[in-house]
Write a protein that holds these residues in place. Structure first.
Motif, PDB file in Angstrom:
ATOM      1  N   HIS A 140       0.869  45.199  25.490  1.00 15.79           N
ATOM      2  CA  HIS A 140       0.599  44.234  24.415  1.00 15.79           C
ATOM      3  C   HIS A 140      -0.974  43.998  24.346  1.00 15.79           C
ATOM      4  O   HIS A 140      -1.522  43.899  23.260  1.00 15.79           O
ATOM      5  CB  HIS A 140       1.305  43.235  24.991  1.00 15.79           C
ATOM      6  CG  HIS A 140       1.152  41.536  23.922  1.00 15.79           C
ATOM      7  ND1 HIS A 140       1.969  41.369  23.079  1.00 15.79           N
ATOM      8  CD2 HIS A 140       0.151  40.806  24.139  1.00 15.79           C
ATOM      9  CE1 HIS A 140       1.463  40.315  22.518  1.00 15.79           C
ATOM     10  NE2 HIS A 140       0.382  39.766  23.210  1.00 15.79           N
ATOM     11  N   ASN A 141      -1.602  43.852  25.403  1.00 16.72           N
ATOM     12  CA  ASN A 141      -3.104  43.669  25.512  1.00 16.72           C
ATOM     13  C   ASN A 141      -3.752  44.743  24.875  1.00 16.72           C
ATOM     14  O   ASN A 141      -4.895  44.627  24.361  1.00 16.72           O
ATOM     15  CB  ASN A 141      -3.603  43.375  26.724  1.00 16.72           C
ATOM     16  CG  ASN A 141      -2.966  41.983  27.590  1.00 16.72           C
ATOM     17  OD1 ASN A 141      -2.669  41.143  26.550  1.00 16.72           O
ATOM     18  ND2 ASN A 141      -2.951  41.900  28.738  1.00 16.72           N
ATOM     19  N   ASN A 142      -3.140  46.140  25.077  1.00 17.29           N
ATOM     20  CA  ASN A 142      -3.915  47.108  24.362  1.00 17.29           C
ATOM     21  C   ASN A 142      -3.787  47.209  22.731  1.00 17.29           C
ATOM     22  O   ASN A 142      -4.483  47.865  22.187  1.00 17.29           O
ATOM     23  CB  ASN A 142      -3.527  48.639  25.125  1.00 17.29           C
ATOM     24  CG  ASN A 142      -4.103  48.504  26.479  1.00 17.29           C
ATOM     25  OD1 ASN A 142      -5.093  48.005  27.025  1.00 17.29           O
ATOM     26  ND2 ASN A 142      -3.382  49.209  27.263  1.00 17.29           N
ATOM     27  N   ASN A 143      -2.702  46.717  22.402  1.00 15.78           N
ATOM     28  CA  ASN A 143      -2.372  46.802  20.837  1.00 15.78           C
ATOM     29  C   ASN A 143      -3.259  46.041  20.169  1.00 15.78           C
ATOM     30  O   ASN A 143      -3.380  44.925  20.506  1.00 15.78           O
ATOM     31  CB  ASN A 143      -1.033  46.295  20.714  1.00 15.78           C
ATOM     32  CG  ASN A 143       0.122  47.628  21.017  1.00 15.78           C
ATOM     33  OD1 ASN A 143      -0.402  48.734  20.979  1.00 15.78           O
ATOM     34  ND2 ASN A 143       1.133  47.327  20.809  1.00 15.78           N
ATOM     35  N   LEU A 144      -3.940  46.673  19.224  1.00 17.14           N
ATOM     36  CA  LEU A 144      -4.641  45.901  18.167  1.00 17.14           C
ATOM     37  C   LEU A 144      -3.897  44.847  17.248  1.00 17.14           C
ATOM     38  O   LEU A 144      -2.723  45.762  16.747  1.00 17.14           O
ATOM     39  CB  LEU A 144      -5.421  46.859  17.321  1.00 17.14           C
ATOM     40  CG  LEU A 144      -6.790  46.899  17.568  1.00 17.14           C
ATOM     41  CD1 LEU A 144      -7.687  48.094  16.866  1.00 17.14           C
ATOM     42  CD2 LEU A 144      -7.535  45.677  18.006  1.00 17.14           C
TER      43      LEU A 144
END
Ligand code: ADP
Ligand code: MG
Length: 700
Positions: A140-144
């Motif tokens: 989730h944190n990696n997704n833009l």
């Protein structure tokens, strides 16, 4: 090379034949273009994470970080549901799946941080979230992602077939990838710079994937503006074409009739609004184009004299004029009023209705054809083929919404060349709406009442206070006033409504016995002749009370009637209440409107009653009405397509509408054929839109 936006939706990655069929049938999406124009209903703030102890029973969609610590299966009527316990450091909730349970069990990692997202329910003392969206926190944190997530319109069928908002979003992403997000500009450079609009491509991107609130707002503005601009452009173009194609009779002179009346016989000083409107009409009539004008003015604002003076302009130029009203009663009133106004002018005036005797009818037909008769007043009877004018120059229609467009055009055919048409209505339509709806009509508004009118006192009373209301009636009748009591009559429940009316009538007869009191009753089931007889008794003052259904709504003028009691007022719409109230307050006396209701009132009913007691401004009332009902119920809007707006809202966006209209007008004034180079993009867009049925299906 850009992608052709007319490409069928089937070809888009992630769509396929089944989904394509669903998109077509459920959302009307046939092409790429349609999909881009599927604008979100709203946006969710995905930057906000809730703690479980912050959840409220009425929370909508929420996003929470936590872990799933275990699953259980719960048997239910059919099959079973899978329930997962989801925990953060403040509490726990249940995640619930009714479908896809095996897949969930196999793919979910227990005791791993997840971000869940979905709608919260409160059930049996616990919060639960059915079919949440799940994402491992690290991913989730990696997704833009856009901080605001678009929520698209959907249908139950779409949801059931797995086309969730997530899927739609994914498909939309694919569309932007395939087209590289490059879309042809559809407004002229000068408009974009003057209005500081976002370029088309940027607006489309940000409407679907807003980078931030500011860009979203600007995107909305740009797209709403564009939508309204092209509608206005079309309406104004239609009007221009109409004017250039259809020659009217130019009334070049202001002659003796008008001048004599104006200088010597005006019964009162005209209000400024009346003067302004007469000028507008005068300008139309003096030009080479055929007038097609809507005259809006609240009840009692004095439309009749405007109509009369317009007719005088026709007579001064050697033409005949007619006035058509929807009912016999109204025709008679107009006939009497206009005869009174014209009596010093030596004008020949007649009335023609369904009840005109055959011998009189013949004479009227003859004198119309040989031109002896100058003014004809009447009902639909004027439309009959036998009614032929020598040279009809002006046709006036009162209370326009009772007549259809077809009937309007019938009047046109009464001549070699269509007469000028003036349509008068007391149904106030907010100006913004009117100008976008009645594109083919020019609009004049009388927004000022004659001086010296006393405001009508309006109150809301519950049925249990009826005794007081009766006492009040008695006092007013004592003073020589007359009273209306109006009952609702709704088609679907007409049997019950008639019973209410008759019960009401009987109790009034008991309360107000003869010979001291005389009571009229008028309703739709009576023969026209009987109705008319009762109505006339009331008009002449022979009866003090008029019990009626809404048949008295339109135009009736009894200046001595000063009390309007509306029974079951909660069942009437605002426009109707306003029309009914307009039946009183026509004389010098203080007038009253009493809205009777039961205790049970819906929120909308309360708003209507509150509005009626607060204001008597027809336009303000119309605005509230519009907000309550939406434009769909306003007369005449059905065909206009103003309902099929994709992004703009005719009520909320009226400022944008005004600005769009201003620009459309300005451009067409400068360049009516849109032939100038800088307008090429507008011409092309306009042409494309005109062909493009889905957006443009209101071309009549
Ligand atoms: P409506 O717009 O409802 O048709 P009418 O034309 O019947 O209104 O006018 C309502 C009443 O107001 C009539 O009695 C009319 O004579 C009177 N009236 C109209 N204009 C004026 C004015 N400028 N000053 C005073 N009274 C007026
Ligand atoms: Mg009138």
């Amino acid at each position: 090379m850009s992608v052709n936006l007319q490409t069928p939706i089937d070809y888009l990655k992630g769509v396929g034949p089944n989904r394509a069929d669903l998109l077509r049938s459920e959302l009307g999406i046939h092409t790429y273009q349609d999909l881009i124009n599927l604008f979100p209903n709203r946006y969710l703030d995905r930057t906000k994470y809730y703690k479980i102890n912050e959840l409220q029973r009425h929370s909508a969609e929420v996003q929470i970080i936590g872990k799933i610590i275990g699953f259980k299966e719960v048997a239910q009527k059919r099959g079973k549901r899978l329930v997962g316990t989801f925990q953060d450091d403040t509490g726990s909730i249940e995640l619930v799946w009714f479908r896809g349970q095996k897949w969930i069990r196999d793919s979910i990692k227990l005791n791993t941080p997840y971000v869940i997202f979905g709608k919260i329910n409160w059930f049996n003392g616990v919060f639960n979230m059915p079919h949440p969206e799940l994402e491992v926190l690290s991913e989730h944190n990696n997704n833009l992602r856009s901080s605001m997530q678009a929520i698209y319109p959907s249908t139950e069928k779409l949801a059931n077939k797995g086309i969730t908002n997530r899927v739609l979003t994914k498909i939309m992403q694919n569309l932007f990838l395939e087209t590289k997000g490059r879309f042809t500009e559809t407004l002229s450079e000068s408009m974009i710079s003057e209005l500081k609009l976002l370029p088309k491509s940027e607006a489309l991107f940000n409407i679907h994937f807003p980078k931030n609130q500011e860009l979203l707002s600007r995107s909305e503005f740009r797209l709403k503006f564009e939508e309204l601009f092209y509608i206005q452009l079309q309406l104004i173009l239609k009007n221009l074409i109409h004017k250039s194609k259809i020659k009217g009779f130019p009334f070049e002179y202001i002659g003796d009739y008008f001048n004599t009346f104006y200088n010597d016989h005006l019964p009162f000083n005209l209000t400024n609004a009346q003067k302004r409107v007469i000028k507008e009409i005068r300008q139309d009539l003096g030009s080479n184009a055929q007038m097609n004008r809507l005259l809006q003015g609240d009840v009692g604002s004095g439309k009749t004299i405007v109509a009369f003076m317009s007719m005088l302009m026709a007579l001064d130029n050697g033409f005949q004029a007619c006035l058509m009203a929807p009912t016999e009663i109204l025709s008679v009133q107009h006939y009497q009023g206009l005869s009174e106004l014209s009596k010093t002018l030596n004008i020949s005036i007649k009335i023609l209705t369904g009840s005109t005797k055959t011998s009189d009818r013949k004479k009227i037909h003859e004198s119309l054809e040989n031109g002896e008769l100058q003014l004809l007043i009447g009902t639909h009877a004027l439309l009959e083929d036998k009614v032929k004018f020598k040279n009809l120059g002006l046709a006036i229609i009162d209370e326009q919404h009772r007549f259809g467009v077809a009937q309007r055009s019938k009047l046109w055919k009464k001549n070699t060349s269509p007469p000028h048409i003036l349509v008068m209505t007391a149904t106030p339509i907010p100006r913004t709406l009117a100008m976008s709806v009645y594109g083919d009509l020019d609009i004049s508004i009388i927004d000022e009442l004659p001086p010296g009118r006393q405001a009508i006192k309006t109150v809301h009373r519950y049925d249990k206070n009826r005794l007081k209301v009766l006492r009040f009636m008695r006092d007013e009748i004592e003073k020589g006033r007359q009273v209306y009591i109006v009952y609702p009559l709704i088609q679907e429940s007409s049997a019950l409504d008639y019973k209410d009316l008759m019960d009401g009538y009987e109790s009034i007869v008991r309360e107000f016995p003869q010979p001291n009191y005389q009571i009229s009753i008028v309703h739709g089931k009576m023969k026209p002749a009987d109705k008319d007889y009762e109505m006339q008794r009331f008009i002449k003052g022979e009866t003090q009370i008029m019990v009626a259904t809404t048949v008295i709504e339109v135009g009736v003028n009894v200046p001595n009637a000063s009390v309007m009691i509306i029974e079951s007022a909660e069942r009437f719409g605002l426009a109707q209440l306003h029309q009914l109230r307009g039946r009183v307050g026509r004389g010098a006396e203080q007038s009253y409107c009493i809205l009777m209701t039961s205790h049970k009132l819906s929120q909308d009913s309360k708003t209507r009653l509150e509005t009626m007691t607060r204001t008597s401004d027809g336009f303000e009332i119309a605005e509230v009405d519009l907000k309550l009902r939406g434009p769909g119920d306003i007369m005449g809007t059905q065909q206009s397509g103003i309902l099929n707006l994709k992004i703009a809202n005719i009520i909320k966006d009226k400022d944008i509408l005004q600005s769009a209209r201003f620009y459309a007008k300005r451009i067409l004034e400068k360049d009516p054929s849109l032939g100038q180079k800088e307008h090429l993009v507008i011409l092309q867009t306009y042409r494309a839109l005109s062909k493009y049925k889905n957006i443009w299906n209101y071309i009549s």
